[in-house]
Design a protein around this motif. Sequence first.
Motif, mmCIF file in Angstrom:
data_model
loop_
_atom_site.group_PDB
_atom_site.id
_atom_site.type_symbol
_atom_site.label_atom_id
_atom_site.label_comp_id
_atom_site.label_asym_id
_atom_site.label_seq_id
_atom_site.Cartn_x
_atom_site.Cartn_y
_atom_site.Cartn_z
ATOM 1 N N SER A 193 0.841 -1.201 0.000
ATOM 2 C CA SER A 193 0.000 0.000 0.000
ATOM 3 C C SER A 193 0.872 1.246 0.000
ATOM 4 O O SER A 193 1.969 1.266 0.556
ATOM 5 C CB SER A 193 -0.930 0.009 1.222
ATOM 6 O OG SER A 193 -0.200 0.247 2.406
ATOM 7 N N THR A 194 0.374 2.298 -0.627
ATOM 8 C CA THR A 194 1.137 3.549 -0.718
ATOM 9 C C THR A 194 1.421 4.121 0.661
ATOM 10 O O THR A 194 2.529 4.592 0.939
ATOM 11 C CB THR A 194 0.356 4.574 -1.558
ATOM 12 O OG1 THR A 194 -0.002 3.975 -2.801
ATOM 13 C CG2 THR A 194 1.191 5.818 -1.826
ATOM 14 N N GLU A 195 0.420 4.083 1.544
ATOM 15 C CA GLU A 195 0.568 4.669 2.878
ATOM 16 C C GLU A 195 1.674 3.972 3.664
ATOM 17 O O GLU A 195 2.486 4.626 4.324
ATOM 18 C CB GLU A 195 -0.756 4.584 3.651
ATOM 19 C CG GLU A 195 -1.876 5.420 3.066
ATOM 20 C CD GLU A 195 -2.513 4.791 1.834
ATOM 21 O OE1 GLU A 195 -2.213 3.600 1.549
ATOM 22 O OE2 GLU A 195 -3.287 5.485 1.159
ATOM 23 N N PHE A 196 1.735 2.643 3.583
ATOM 24 C CA PHE A 196 2.774 1.890 4.291
ATOM 25 C C PHE A 196 4.155 2.257 3.752
ATOM 26 O O PHE A 196 5.098 2.469 4.513
ATOM 27 C CB PHE A 196 2.524 0.388 4.152
ATOM 28 C CG PHE A 196 3.553 -0.470 4.851
ATOM 29 C CD1 PHE A 196 3.367 -0.857 6.166
ATOM 30 C CD2 PHE A 196 4.707 -0.876 4.193
ATOM 31 C CE1 PHE A 196 4.316 -1.636 6.825
ATOM 32 C CE2 PHE A 196 5.662 -1.653 4.835
ATOM 33 C CZ PHE A 196 5.461 -2.032 6.159
ATOM 34 N N GLN A 197 4.281 2.311 2.428
ATOM 35 C CA GLN A 197 5.572 2.621 1.828
ATOM 36 C C GLN A 197 6.022 4.034 2.184
ATOM 37 O O GLN A 197 7.211 4.283 2.410
ATOM 38 C CB GLN A 197 5.490 2.440 0.313
ATOM 39 C CG GLN A 197 5.306 0.983 -0.096
ATOM 40 C CD GLN A 197 5.205 0.790 -1.595
ATOM 41 O OE1 GLN A 197 5.245 1.747 -2.353
ATOM 42 N NE2 GLN A 197 5.069 -0.455 -2.027
ATOM 43 N N MET A 198 5.082 4.972 2.254
ATOM 44 C CA MET A 198 5.433 6.345 2.647
ATOM 45 C C MET A 198 5.949 6.382 4.081
ATOM 46 O O MET A 198 6.946 7.050 4.378
ATOM 47 C CB MET A 198 4.217 7.261 2.493
ATOM 48 C CG MET A 198 3.857 7.573 1.050
ATOM 49 S SD MET A 198 2.327 8.533 0.911
ATOM 50 C CE MET A 198 2.821 10.071 1.713
ATOM 51 N N ARG A 199 5.280 5.647 4.969
ATOM 52 C CA ARG A 199 5.743 5.612 6.362
ATOM 53 C C ARG A 199 7.099 4.926 6.468
ATOM 54 O O ARG A 199 7.944 5.327 7.269
ATOM 55 C CB ARG A 199 4.716 4.886 7.245
ATOM 56 C CG ARG A 199 3.413 5.625 7.437
ATOM 57 C CD ARG A 199 2.612 5.043 8.596
ATOM 58 N NE ARG A 199 2.308 3.637 8.413
ATOM 59 C CZ ARG A 199 1.234 3.171 7.807
ATOM 60 N NH1 ARG A 199 0.332 4.030 7.319
ATOM 61 N NH2 ARG A 199 1.017 1.880 7.683
ATOM 62 N N LEU A 200 7.310 3.897 5.653
ATOM 63 C CA LEU A 200 8.574 3.172 5.676
ATOM 64 C C LEU A 200 9.728 4.048 5.174
ATOM 65 O O LEU A 200 10.831 4.035 5.728
ATOM 66 C CB LEU A 200 8.468 1.911 4.814
ATOM 67 C CG LEU A 200 9.672 0.962 4.826
ATOM 68 C CD1 LEU A 200 9.884 0.383 6.219
ATOM 69 C CD2 LEU A 200 9.461 -0.169 3.821
ATOM 70 N N LEU A 201 9.464 4.826 4.137
ATOM 71 C CA LEU A 201 10.502 5.656 3.536
ATOM 72 C C LEU A 201 10.789 6.919 4.341
ATOM 73 O O LEU A 201 11.952 7.314 4.502
ATOM 74 C CB LEU A 201 10.105 6.048 2.106
ATOM 75 C CG LEU A 201 10.106 4.925 1.060
ATOM 76 C CD1 LEU A 201 9.479 5.418 -0.241
ATOM 77 C CD2 LEU A 201 11.518 4.429 0.792
ATOM 78 N N TRP A 202 9.729 7.542 4.848
ATOM 79 C CA TRP A 202 9.911 8.857 5.478
ATOM 80 C C TRP A 202 9.525 8.907 6.962
ATOM 81 O O TRP A 202 9.713 9.937 7.597
ATOM 82 C CB TRP A 202 9.097 9.912 4.727
ATOM 83 C CG TRP A 202 9.628 10.199 3.362
ATOM 84 C CD1 TRP A 202 10.747 10.899 3.046
ATOM 85 C CD2 TRP A 202 9.069 9.770 2.116
ATOM 86 N NE1 TRP A 202 10.922 10.941 1.680
ATOM 87 C CE2 TRP A 202 9.908 10.261 1.081
ATOM 88 C CE3 TRP A 202 7.930 9.034 1.758
ATOM 89 C CZ2 TRP A 202 9.656 10.032 -0.268
ATOM 90 C CZ3 TRP A 202 7.685 8.812 0.431
ATOM 91 C CH2 TRP A 202 8.537 9.291 -0.573
#
Length: 250
Positions: A205-214
């Motif tokens: 999911s986009t939200e998970f990847q955003m939290r993982l990256l930033w």
Amino acid sequence: MQTLMGVRWGMELLTLPHGRQLRLDLLERFHTMSIMLAVDILGCTGSAEERAALLHKTIQLAAELRGTMGNMFSFAAVMGALDMAQIARLEQTWVTLRQRHTEGAILYEKKLKPFLKSLNEGKEGPPLSNTTFPHVLPLITLLECDSAPAEGPEPWGSTEHGVEVVLAHLEAARTVAHHGGLYHTNAEVKLQGFQAQPELLEVFSTEFQMRLLWGSQGASSSQARRYEKFDKVLTALSHKLEPAIRSSEL
């Protein structure tokens, strides 16, 4: 919700004024996917052979998305990662790819890159009967030109036929809106028998990847600032793997 929006399919909503949030979400997802793949490649701190093997697998992934799955959106995201300056500059890795995985290097240079260029210029596309997700990135970039992240020159800005390219993508919007049901059916056929795991779906999911990256706080900051910061991180990782040769060393 479909009734309130006045559409039957998300593809139709993409082309309408009130589909702006969906377009912005897709732009975010596209760039997040590319960054995640770039992190995977640049995070491979082993030998050039190991990185070349990972590049080969990523090229195979792009080929499968284009051919078997008919998913042009994800295909373009994978290709976007491979074409990032931080990865393209890894000369030792690409030389090793050509030596150890020649067929993958040829596939990338002679088939996948020209195909994506043709897609971006609105000249060519896969058959509708095999498409699950069309190449909508140029269209949503055009419609959201004030919000889309700068990723180098756009195809309509770097060619003598810029107006024709723009018109081709706007004309393609009609096809995208009209065939939403066909794309949906094609996707159902491709995914027949597939059992999704909730945990894996969350990872993608986009939200998970955003939290993982930033991180949770960083994910809420402005898009331009997030991308600028991570561009510096990717550059640092790239130069750590293959330091730039100073002119004094030549």
